[in-house]
Motif scaffolding. Structure first.
Motif, PDB file in Angstrom:
ATOM      1  N   LEU A  75       0.823  -1.209   0.000  1.00 17.68           N
ATOM      2  CA  LEU A  75       0.000   0.000   0.000  1.00 17.68           C
ATOM      3  C   LEU A  75       0.856   1.258   0.000  1.00 17.68           C
ATOM      4  O   LEU A  75       0.573   2.218  -0.708  1.00 17.68           O
ATOM      5  N   ARG A  76       1.890   1.272   0.838  1.00 13.20           N
ATOM      6  CA  ARG A  76       2.778   2.430   0.908  1.00 13.20           C
ATOM      7  C   ARG A  76       4.079   2.011   1.573  1.00 13.20           C
ATOM      8  O   ARG A  76       4.166   0.931   2.156  1.00 13.20           O
ATOM      9  N   THR A  77       5.082   2.885   1.461  1.00 12.36           N
ATOM     10  CA  THR A  77       6.372   2.613   2.079  1.00 12.36           C
ATOM     11  C   THR A  77       6.708   3.758   3.026  1.00 12.36           C
ATOM     12  O   THR A  77       7.181   4.804   2.595  1.00 12.36           O
ATOM     13  N   PRO A  78       6.481   3.583   4.339  1.00 12.29           N
ATOM     14  CA  PRO A  78       6.760   4.654   5.283  1.00 12.29           C
ATOM     15  C   PRO A  78       8.242   4.932   5.481  1.00 12.29           C
ATOM     16  O   PRO A  78       8.609   5.950   6.031  1.00 12.29           O
ATOM     17  N   GLY A  79       9.120   4.044   5.030  1.00  8.51           N
ATOM     18  CA  GLY A  79      10.555   4.263   5.145  1.00  8.51           C
ATOM     19  C   GLY A  79      11.211   3.262   6.068  1.00  8.51           C
ATOM     20  O   GLY A  79      10.560   2.386   6.646  1.00  8.51           O
ATOM     21  N   ASN A  80      12.530   3.383   6.196  1.00  8.62           N
ATOM     22  CA  ASN A  80      13.322   2.528   7.070  1.00  8.62           C
ATOM     23  C   ASN A  80      13.147   1.045   6.708  1.00  8.62           C
ATOM     24  O   ASN A  80      13.076   0.191   7.571  1.00  8.62           O
ATOM     25  N   ASN A  81      13.066   0.758   5.402  1.00  9.02           N
ATOM     26  CA  ASN A  81      12.912  -0.596   4.871  1.00  9.02           C
ATOM     27  C   ASN A  81      11.657  -1.294   5.392  1.00  9.02           C
ATOM     28  O   ASN A  81      11.639  -2.509   5.577  1.00  9.02           O
ATOM     29  N   LEU A  90       2.597  -3.843   8.845  1.00  9.40           N
ATOM     30  CA  LEU A  90       3.904  -3.523   8.298  1.00  9.40           C
ATOM     31  C   LEU A  90       4.720  -4.793   8.090  1.00  9.40           C
ATOM     32  O   LEU A  90       4.612  -5.735   8.875  1.00  9.40           O
ATOM     33  N   VAL A  91       5.531  -4.784   7.037  1.00  8.09           N
ATOM     34  CA  VAL A  91       6.479  -5.869   6.800  1.00  8.09           C
ATOM     35  C   VAL A  91       7.866  -5.259   6.646  1.00  8.09           C
ATOM     36  O   VAL A  91       8.007  -4.113   6.217  1.00  8.09           O
ATOM     37  N   SER A  92       8.887  -6.025   7.017  1.00  7.32           N
ATOM     38  CA  SER A  92      10.258  -5.544   6.888  1.00  7.32           C
ATOM     39  C   SER A  92      10.927  -6.189   5.688  1.00  7.32           C
ATOM     40  O   SER A  92      10.599  -7.312   5.310  1.00  7.32           O
ATOM     41  N   MET A  93      11.863  -5.456   5.110  1.00 10.56           N
ATOM     42  CA  MET A  93      12.611  -5.970   3.976  1.00 10.56           C
ATOM     43  C   MET A  93      13.930  -6.548   4.490  1.00 10.56           C
ATOM     44  O   MET A  93      14.670  -5.853   5.187  1.00 10.56           O
ATOM     45  N   SER A 146      17.843  -7.787   4.604  1.00 14.66           N
ATOM     46  CA  SER A 146      19.024  -7.060   4.132  1.00 14.66           C
ATOM     47  C   SER A 146      19.480  -7.502   2.747  1.00 14.66           C
ATOM     48  O   SER A 146      20.082  -6.724   2.022  1.00 14.66           O
ATOM     49  N   LYS A 147      19.186  -8.731   2.336  1.00 14.17           N
ATOM     50  CA  LYS A 147      19.630  -9.175   1.007  1.00 14.17           C
ATOM     51  C   LYS A 147      18.916  -8.431  -0.124  1.00 14.17           C
ATOM     52  O   LYS A 147      19.451  -8.318  -1.220  1.00 14.17           O
ATOM     53  N   TYR A 148      17.705  -7.912   0.131  1.00 10.05           N
ATOM     54  CA  TYR A 148      16.967  -7.174  -0.892  1.00 10.05           C
ATOM     55  C   TYR A 148      17.269  -5.677  -0.874  1.00 10.05           C
ATOM     56  O   TYR A 148      17.010  -4.992  -1.858  1.00 10.05           O
ATOM     57  N   ARG A 149      17.795  -5.162   0.213  1.00 11.33           N
ATOM     58  CA  ARG A 149      18.011  -3.719   0.343  1.00 11.33           C
ATOM     59  C   ARG A 149      19.016  -3.231  -0.691  1.00 11.33           C
ATOM     60  O   ARG A 149      20.069  -3.809  -0.874  1.00 11.33           O
TER      61      ARG A 149
END
Length: 166
Positions: free
Chosen positions: A31-37, A50-53, A55-58
């Motif tokens: 829906l949106r990306t509030p930031g901080n991965n 919320l879901v976290s990304m 580190s391999k995708y960052r």
């Protein structure tokens, strides 16, 4: 492993294989990306979290509004309830729909999303060429690229005339 080698393997993993979600995994829409991965997502049932990304995708894979993901649930999270395990591209979505693993709630959204992408990659040519003069200086922006990461605000002609009169 160097950054370039890492990026090559991550991109190859995301673009290459077709993944089917397990019993614990869910297919969600961004829906949106509030930031901080972190990314706010919605499940097929309408639940938002919320879901976290990982580190391999960052800095290797970019996710934008409207994309689909496969996520793994996190037990201890209060706000962040899942972690991204796979990013679905349009080929993956088609394969999941064909296999019957795609949620019915996302069927319309996926088709609309793919149609919008096709329309953006193939801009239409104007029906008739504009003649020189006043018509060429008109402020018609309908043929410009549409940014899907921004919300679309439509002004009515009455509102714009009222603003010009003030």
């Amino acid at each position: 492993m160097s950054q370039a080698t890492k990026r090559k393997h991550v991109v190859k993993e995301v673009l290459g294989e077709h993944m089917v979600p397990s019993d614990q995994q869910q297919i969600v829409r961004v829906l949106r990306t509030p930031g901080n991965n972190l990314h706010e997502v919605e499940t097929a049932q309408g639940q938002r979290f919320l879901v976290s990304m990982p580190s391999k995708y960052r800095k290797n894979i970019w996710i934008k509004r409207g994309d689909f993901l496969i996520v793994d649930p996190i037990e201890e999270g209060e706000k962040v309830k899942a972690e991204i395990s796979f990013v679905l591209c349009k080929d993956h979505v088609r394969a999941l729909q064909k296999d019957g693993h795609w949620p019915e709630a996302f069927s319309e959204v996926a088709e609309k999303h793919n149609n919008n992408r096709n329309r953006q990659t193939q801009p239409e040519l104007p029906a008739e060429p504009q003649s020189s003069g006043e018509e060429s200086s008109s402020e018609d922006d309908s043929d410009l690229f549409v940014n899907t990461n921004r919300r679309q605000y439509h002004e009515s002609e009455e509102e714009s005339e009222e603003e010009e009169a003030a």
